[in-house]
Scaffold this motif. Structure first.
Motif, short mmCIF file in Angstrom:
data_model
loop_
_atom_site.label_atom_id
_atom_site.label_comp_id
_atom_site.label_asym_id
_atom_site.label_seq_id
_atom_site.Cartn_x
_atom_site.Cartn_y
_atom_site.Cartn_z
N ALA A 358 37.53 45.35 47.08
CA ALA A 358 36.51 46.06 46.31
C ALA A 358 36.48 45.60 44.86
N LEU A 359 37.65 45.43 44.26
CA LEU A 359 37.72 45.00 42.87
C LEU A 359 37.16 43.59 42.70
N GLU A 360 37.21 42.82 43.76
CA GLU A 360 36.66 41.46 43.73
C GLU A 360 35.16 41.45 44.01
N ASN A 361 34.64 42.57 44.45
CA ASN A 361 33.21 42.69 44.76
C ASN A 361 32.60 43.89 44.04
N LEU A 362 33.10 44.14 42.85
CA LEU A 362 32.65 45.29 42.07
C LEU A 362 31.31 44.97 41.40
N ASN A 363 30.40 45.90 41.47
CA ASN A 363 29.09 45.70 40.84
C ASN A 363 28.67 47.00 40.16
N LEU A 364 29.12 47.16 38.92
CA LEU A 364 28.78 48.35 38.16
C LEU A 364 27.51 48.05 37.35
N THR A 365 26.38 48.43 37.91
CA THR A 365 25.11 48.23 37.24
C THR A 365 24.97 49.23 36.09
N ARG A 379 28.58 48.16 29.22
CA ARG A 379 27.51 47.35 29.80
C ARG A 379 27.91 46.98 31.23
N PRO A 380 26.97 46.45 32.02
CA PRO A 380 27.27 46.13 33.43
C PRO A 380 28.47 45.20 33.59
N LEU A 381 29.13 45.38 34.72
CA LEU A 381 30.31 44.58 35.06
C LEU A 381 30.20 44.17 36.52
N SER A 382 30.35 42.88 36.80
CA SER A 382 30.22 42.38 38.16
C SER A 382 31.25 41.29 38.41
N THR A 383 32.10 41.47 39.41
CA THR A 383 33.16 40.52 39.72
C THR A 383 32.82 39.69 40.95
N SER A 384 33.63 38.66 41.18
CA SER A 384 33.49 37.81 42.36
C SER A 384 34.86 37.20 42.67
#
Length: 445
Positions: A358-365, A379-384
């Motif tokens: 989940a932490l590797e696919n986090l998408n906080l819009t 501000r938005p945060l998005s991991t991969s």
């Protein structure tokens, strides 16, 4: 005979009633998501550690007041590290298997992070190191279990150089300037050095490195060097009492506070309150948020936690800089659980491995952040798979003598400089530890 039968029936009924009481309690316990909380409420760093811990725990209480994470309540246990690496490792070992297993660890110390980076992969427990830890751990291709969400020290250092250059009239104007780094002589304090050395080489400024021994109350020799060399700017990479000591020494030495810039662990109320007007003009880079007393999440925690007598610390500290840092860290963790539930089962307790995904696919819009009460705070945060940081925004605030006020626009770390450094350092770590980079298939797992 009838009396014996009645007594037996009563015994059975009582046993059934007892089991009926136990079963829901056991079920409720099984439904809890466990968060170990590494803190330092004692020792030299307590003035800064306490507000972070209070914000962290208050946000977990707020999550429960909201009904949990899709109905799953959270539980937690604090463990005192005193900011010592050995005690941090002891806390990790003691808590990692409790209450069904730890969801995630947040070491709150770069030294502890270095130690746990070796342990987490074997235990399959992710580490969130928001704004601290190893800067190269932003590279998820090597650091599968580390997540320096929202910022690293290389981002902080780069943003500070950009801001100073802007004040001077451009990057080219830094040539020939002197910039001193006054740093905590620990893994934490040494983290920005490679980035600053790279920037110094590129831009032609002189970098002075001035280590300060733990805990930082003795800085006479450091500020004697500053008085003698008169650097154009001083970067303060301190923590705890080291920060206020640096400001007092600057005042005594006559070094202008407006030429001083702290990292985001050196720009909170405990750092300046004792100095008061003497700290006026002091600046610090912020990992997005600052003091946010008017934010929606602060108003909600006051209403749903503190108003009911359940606050962890003083009501007056709610919304201050380090309190917000703790709330932000807890929010990243609980939203990680929510993201894991979206894949592995809504309303279920998730494992450490599921949390890592989940932490590797986090998408906080921005919409999600706003709904959580963080509008204007983050501000938005998005991991991969390759990016375990997810955001590199920062801004500067300045102490006006009584409070911090924003003094810059939003700034971003320069990825053209930082990314190659991250990859090179991660590759070096992988070679030392005999690790291979993750495959595309592993990224999907």
């Amino acid at each position: 005979m009838k009396l014996r039968q009645l007594a037996l029936a009563a015994t059975v009924a009582a046993a059934g009633f007892s089991s009926a009481l136990v079963a829901p309690a056991a079920f409720a316990q099984a439904k809890e998501q466990f968060f170990p909380v590494l803190v330092y409420r004692t020792g030299a760093y307590a003035p800064n550690g306490v507000p972070f811990a209070n914000g962290y725990v208050d946000y977990l209480k707020l999550v429960n007041a909201r009904g949990g994470i899709n109905g799953v309540k959270v539980s937690w246990e604090e463990c005192e590290t005193g900011y010592a690496t050995d005690r941090g490792v002891e806390c990790y070992e003691r808590l990692k298997g409790k209450n069904g297993g730890a969801t995630v660890f947040q070491p709150l110390s770069t030294g502890i992070t270095f130690a746990l980076t070796e342990k987490a992969p074997g235990d399959k427990i992710p580490l969130i190191t928001a704004g601290y830890g190893r800067s190269e751990s932003a590279d998820g291709g090597v650091f599968k279990w580390n997540f320096p969400l929202a910022g690293t020290y290389w981002v902080a250092a780069d943003v500070l150089i950009q801001h100073i250059a802007k004040k001077e009239g451009g990057m080219d104007k830094l040539k020939g300037k002197k910039i001193a780094l006054v740093y905590h002589d620990s893994p934490y304090g040494k983290e920005p050095i490679p980035l600053l050395q790279e920037r110094a080489k590129m831009l032609g400024f002189e970098l002075m490195l001035l280590p300060v021994t733990h805990p930082g109350v003795e800085q006479k020799s450091t500020w004697l060097q500053i008085r003698q060399n008169r650097p154009d700017y001083v970067l303060n990479w301190g923590w705890g009492v080291m920060n206020s000591t640096a400001l007092k020494e600057a005042q005594a030495t006559g070094y202008p506070r407006e030429k001083m810039y702290g990292v985001w662990w050196a720009g909170a109320e405990p750092d300046v309150k004792d100095v008061g007007p003497g700290a006026k003009g002091y600046n610090a880079v912020m990992m997005q948020h600052g003091a946010e007393p008017q934010s929606a999440v602060v108003k909600e925690v006051l209403e749903k936690v503190h108003a009911k007598g359940q606050g962890t610390g003083s009501k007056e500290d709610v919304g201050e800089v380090l309190y917000m840092r703790g709330m932000q860290a807890a929010m990243l963790a609980t939203e990680g659980v929510r993201a894991a539930q979206a894949r592995y089962g809504k309303g279920k307790v998730v494992t450490g491995e599921q949390m890592r995904w989940a932490l590797e696919n986090l998408n906080l819009t921005q919409a999600k952040l706003d709904a959580l009460g963080f509008k204007g705070v983050m501000r938005p945060l998005s991991t991969s798979c390759v990016d375990h940081m997810g955001a590199n925004w920062a801004r500067i605030h300045t102490w006006d003598g009584s409070k911090f006020v924003w003094s810059s626009d939003w700034l971003q770390g320069d990825e053209q400089i930082i990314k190659p450094m991250v990859k090179a350092a991660a590759d070096k770590y992988a070679a030392e530890k005999k690790l291979t980079r993750r495959t595309g298939a592993d990224c999907q797992s």
